[in-house]
Design a protein around this motif. Structure first.
Motif, PDB file in Angstrom:
ATOM      1  N   CYS A 154      39.434  33.917  41.453  1.00  0.00           N
ATOM      2  CA  CYS A 154      40.102  34.472  42.635  1.00  0.00           C
ATOM      3  C   CYS A 154      40.630  33.434  43.614  1.00  0.00           C
ATOM      4  O   CYS A 154      41.419  33.773  44.487  1.00  0.00           O
ATOM      5  N   SER A 183      44.882  34.409  43.694  1.00  0.00           N
ATOM      6  CA  SER A 183      43.948  35.517  43.923  1.00  0.00           C
ATOM      7  C   SER A 183      44.437  36.828  43.325  1.00  0.00           C
ATOM      8  O   SER A 183      43.675  37.553  42.692  1.00  0.00           O
ATOM      9  N   TYR A 184      45.709  37.145  43.532  1.00  0.00           N
ATOM     10  CA  TYR A 184      46.231  38.391  43.020  1.00  0.00           C
ATOM     11  C   TYR A 184      46.078  38.468  41.504  1.00  0.00           C
ATOM     12  O   TYR A 184      45.586  39.452  40.961  1.00  0.00           O
ATOM     13  N   LEU A 185      46.468  37.399  40.806  1.00  0.00           N
ATOM     14  CA  LEU A 185      46.362  37.400  39.342  1.00  0.00           C
ATOM     15  C   LEU A 185      44.904  37.402  38.902  1.00  0.00           C
ATOM     16  O   LEU A 185      44.549  38.065  37.927  1.00  0.00           O
ATOM     17  N   ILE A 187      42.295  38.713  40.425  1.00  0.00           N
ATOM     18  CA  ILE A 187      41.716  40.044  40.612  1.00  0.00           C
ATOM     19  C   ILE A 187      42.339  41.044  39.647  1.00  0.00           C
ATOM     20  O   ILE A 187      41.648  41.867  39.062  1.00  0.00           O
ATOM     21  N   LEU A 188      43.648  40.940  39.452  1.00  0.00           N
ATOM     22  CA  LEU A 188      44.361  41.889  38.595  1.00  0.00           C
ATOM     23  C   LEU A 188      43.940  41.794  37.133  1.00  0.00           C
ATOM     24  O   LEU A 188      43.720  42.805  36.475  1.00  0.00           O
ATOM     25  N   TYR A 189      43.793  40.566  36.619  1.00  0.00           N
ATOM     26  CA  TYR A 189      43.527  40.390  35.196  1.00  0.00           C
ATOM     27  C   TYR A 189      42.079  40.106  34.842  1.00  0.00           C
ATOM     28  O   TYR A 189      41.752  39.951  33.678  1.00  0.00           O
TER      29      TYR A 189
END
Length: 190
Positions: A154, A183-185, A187-189
Protein backbone atom coordinates in the motif's frame (compact mmCIF):
# COMPACT_ATOMS: atom_id res chain seq x y z
CA UNK A 1 26.19 -19.31 -27.38
CA UNK A 2 26.99 -18.43 -23.75
CA UNK A 3 30.51 -17.30 -22.91
CA UNK A 4 32.96 -19.79 -21.48
CA UNK A 5 33.21 -19.50 -17.71
CA UNK A 6 36.38 -17.77 -16.60
CA UNK A 7 38.28 -18.41 -13.39
CA UNK A 8 36.90 -15.14 -12.04
CA UNK A 9 33.30 -16.18 -12.81
CA UNK A 10 33.83 -19.51 -11.07
CA UNK A 11 35.35 -17.75 -8.05
CA UNK A 12 32.37 -15.38 -7.77
CA UNK A 13 29.99 -18.34 -7.98
CA UNK A 14 31.97 -20.13 -5.24
CA UNK A 15 31.90 -17.00 -3.04
CA UNK A 16 28.13 -16.71 -3.55
CA UNK A 17 27.60 -20.36 -2.55
CA UNK A 18 29.92 -19.93 0.46
CA UNK A 19 27.99 -16.83 1.59
CA UNK A 20 24.68 -18.67 1.22
CA UNK A 21 25.97 -21.58 3.34
CA UNK A 22 27.50 -19.18 5.90
CA UNK A 23 24.16 -17.39 6.28
CA UNK A 24 22.29 -20.68 6.73
CA UNK A 25 24.81 -22.13 9.18
CA UNK A 26 25.19 -18.78 10.96
CA UNK A 27 28.99 -19.09 11.04
CA UNK A 28 29.26 -15.38 11.81
CA UNK A 29 27.10 -12.26 12.01
CA UNK A 30 25.45 -11.39 8.67
CA UNK A 31 27.33 -8.10 8.35
CA UNK A 32 30.68 -9.88 8.87
CA UNK A 33 29.79 -12.48 6.24
CA UNK A 34 28.71 -9.80 3.75
CA UNK A 35 31.82 -7.68 4.29
CA UNK A 36 34.06 -10.76 3.96
CA UNK A 37 32.35 -11.60 0.67
CA UNK A 38 32.76 -8.02 -0.55
CA UNK A 39 36.45 -8.12 0.37
CA UNK A 40 36.88 -11.44 -1.46
CA UNK A 41 35.15 -10.13 -4.59
CA UNK A 42 37.38 -7.03 -4.50
CA UNK A 43 40.47 -9.19 -3.95
CA UNK A 44 39.85 -11.34 -7.03
CA UNK A 45 39.22 -8.23 -9.14
CA UNK A 46 35.61 -9.02 -10.04
CA UNK A 47 34.61 -5.68 -8.54
CA UNK A 48 36.68 -2.51 -8.59
CA UNK A 49 36.73 -0.17 -5.57
CA UNK A 50 35.40 2.58 -7.85
CA UNK A 51 32.26 0.45 -8.49
CA UNK A 52 31.15 0.63 -4.84
CA UNK A 53 30.32 4.35 -4.24
CA UNK A 54 27.66 4.50 -7.02
CA UNK A 55 25.76 1.76 -5.18
CA UNK A 56 25.18 4.19 -2.33
CA UNK A 57 24.20 7.09 -4.59
CA UNK A 58 20.86 5.36 -5.11
CA UNK A 59 18.53 6.22 -2.22
CA UNK A 60 16.90 2.77 -2.19
CA UNK A 61 19.52 0.88 -0.10
CA UNK A 62 19.73 3.78 2.37
CA UNK A 63 15.93 3.91 2.69
CA UNK A 64 15.77 0.15 3.25
CA UNK A 65 18.40 0.46 5.97
CA UNK A 66 16.41 3.27 7.58
CA UNK A 67 13.27 1.09 7.52
CA UNK A 68 15.11 -1.68 9.37
CA UNK A 69 16.22 0.88 11.96
CA UNK A 70 12.63 2.11 12.35
CA UNK A 71 11.33 -1.45 12.71
CA UNK A 72 13.98 -2.24 15.33
CA UNK A 73 13.09 0.95 17.21
CA UNK A 74 9.41 0.00 17.26
CA UNK A 75 10.30 -3.40 18.65
CA UNK A 76 12.88 -2.27 21.22
CA UNK A 77 10.81 0.59 22.62
CA UNK A 78 7.94 -1.78 23.32
CA UNK A 79 5.47 -0.27 20.85
CA UNK A 80 5.03 -3.59 19.07
CA UNK A 81 4.61 -5.47 22.38
CA UNK A 82 2.01 -2.95 23.52
CA UNK A 83 0.09 -3.36 20.25
CA UNK A 84 0.25 -7.14 20.59
CA UNK A 85 -1.11 -6.91 24.15
CA UNK A 86 -3.94 -4.66 22.94
CA UNK A 87 -4.76 -7.21 20.27
CA UNK A 88 -5.03 -9.95 22.87
CA UNK A 89 -7.44 -7.85 24.94
CA UNK A 90 -9.62 -6.78 22.00
CA UNK A 91 -9.86 -10.09 20.16
CA UNK A 92 -11.68 -11.96 22.92
CA UNK A 93 -12.22 -15.59 21.93
CA UNK A 94 -13.84 -15.03 18.56
CA UNK A 95 -12.02 -15.88 15.34
CA UNK A 96 -13.89 -13.12 13.47
CA UNK A 97 -12.96 -10.47 16.03
CA UNK A 98 -9.40 -11.75 16.05
CA UNK A 99 -9.15 -11.44 12.26
CA UNK A 100 -10.73 -7.99 12.30
CA UNK A 101 -8.33 -6.64 14.93
CA UNK A 102 -5.40 -8.45 13.35
CA UNK A 103 -6.15 -6.65 10.08
CA UNK A 104 -6.58 -3.32 11.88
CA UNK A 105 -3.18 -3.69 13.55
CA UNK A 106 -1.05 -5.43 10.91
CA UNK A 107 -2.09 -3.70 7.67
CA UNK A 108 -1.26 -0.13 8.77
CA UNK A 109 1.91 -1.23 10.58
CA UNK A 110 3.25 -3.14 7.59
CA UNK A 111 2.51 -0.17 5.31
CA UNK A 112 5.04 1.94 7.21
CA UNK A 113 7.47 -0.58 8.69
CA UNK A 114 9.18 -3.70 7.43
CA UNK A 115 6.86 -6.74 7.32
CA UNK A 116 9.28 -9.21 8.88
CA UNK A 117 9.47 -7.76 12.41
CA UNK A 118 5.72 -7.24 12.45
CA UNK A 119 5.12 -10.90 11.63
CA UNK A 120 7.82 -11.94 14.12
CA UNK A 121 6.13 -9.96 16.90
CA UNK A 122 2.61 -11.16 16.13
CA UNK A 123 3.57 -14.82 15.60
CA UNK A 124 3.98 -15.70 19.30
CA UNK A 125 0.98 -13.54 20.18
CA UNK A 126 -1.20 -15.47 17.76
CA UNK A 127 0.16 -18.81 18.91
CA UNK A 128 -0.65 -17.90 22.52
CA UNK A 129 -4.05 -16.57 21.50
CA UNK A 130 -4.70 -19.79 19.59
CA UNK A 131 -3.95 -21.93 22.64
CA UNK A 132 -5.98 -19.63 24.94
CA UNK A 133 -9.04 -19.39 22.67
CA UNK A 134 -8.79 -22.92 21.20
CA UNK A 135 -8.88 -21.46 17.68
CA UNK A 136 -6.60 -23.37 15.27
CA UNK A 137 -3.41 -21.39 14.61
CA UNK A 138 -3.77 -21.96 10.86
CA UNK A 139 -6.87 -19.76 10.86
CA UNK A 140 -4.75 -16.89 12.16
CA UNK A 141 -1.25 -17.35 10.76
CA UNK A 142 -2.13 -17.39 7.06
CA UNK A 143 -4.23 -14.21 7.42
CA UNK A 144 -1.30 -12.64 9.33
CA UNK A 145 0.90 -13.25 6.32
CA UNK A 146 -1.66 -11.89 3.88
CA UNK A 147 -2.37 -8.79 6.00
CA UNK A 148 1.37 -8.05 6.19
CA UNK A 149 1.69 -8.42 2.41
CA UNK A 150 -1.37 -6.25 1.82
CA UNK A 151 -0.04 -3.48 4.03
CA UNK A 152 3.35 -3.71 2.37
CA UNK A 153 1.87 -3.14 -1.08
CA UNK A 154 0.00 0.00 0.00
CA UNK A 155 2.94 2.41 0.31
CA UNK A 156 6.28 2.99 -1.31
CA UNK A 157 8.11 2.09 1.92
CA UNK A 158 5.92 -0.92 2.74
CA UNK A 159 8.41 -3.40 1.28
CA UNK A 160 12.00 -3.17 0.15
CA UNK A 161 10.91 -4.34 -3.31
CA UNK A 162 8.81 -1.21 -3.77
CA UNK A 163 11.74 0.99 -2.74
CA UNK A 164 14.17 -0.77 -5.08
CA UNK A 165 11.71 -0.56 -7.98
CA UNK A 166 11.23 3.17 -7.39
CA UNK A 167 15.00 3.68 -7.30
CA UNK A 168 15.50 1.80 -10.56
CA UNK A 169 12.64 3.66 -12.24
CA UNK A 170 14.08 7.02 -11.16
CA UNK A 171 17.54 6.01 -12.38
CA UNK A 172 15.99 5.21 -15.78
CA UNK A 173 14.54 8.70 -16.05
CA UNK A 174 11.07 8.25 -14.57
CA UNK A 175 9.75 10.86 -12.13
CA UNK A 176 10.23 9.88 -8.46
CA UNK A 177 7.40 7.88 -6.88
CA UNK A 178 5.50 9.49 -4.04
CA UNK A 179 4.81 7.67 -0.79
CA UNK A 180 1.18 6.84 -1.61
CA UNK A 181 1.43 6.67 -5.42
CA UNK A 182 1.05 2.89 -5.45
CA UNK A 183 -1.61 2.75 -2.72
CA UNK A 184 -4.53 2.54 -5.11
CA UNK A 185 -3.01 -0.38 -7.03
CA UNK A 186 -1.86 -2.09 -3.82
CA UNK A 187 -5.34 -1.98 -2.31
CA UNK A 188 -7.12 -2.78 -5.57
CA UNK A 189 -5.05 -5.84 -6.52
CA UNK A 190 -4.05 -7.22 -3.12
Amino acid sequence: MPPEPTLQMIAVAAITIAVFIAFIREWAKPDVIAMTALTAVLAIGALKPSDIPPLFSNSAPITIGAMFILSAALQRTGVMDWLAHQFFLLAGKSVHRALLFLALFVIPLSAFANNTPIVVVFLPVLMSFSRHSEIPASKLLIPLSYFAILGGTCTLIGTSTNILTAGIAEKMGQPPFTLFEISYLGILYA
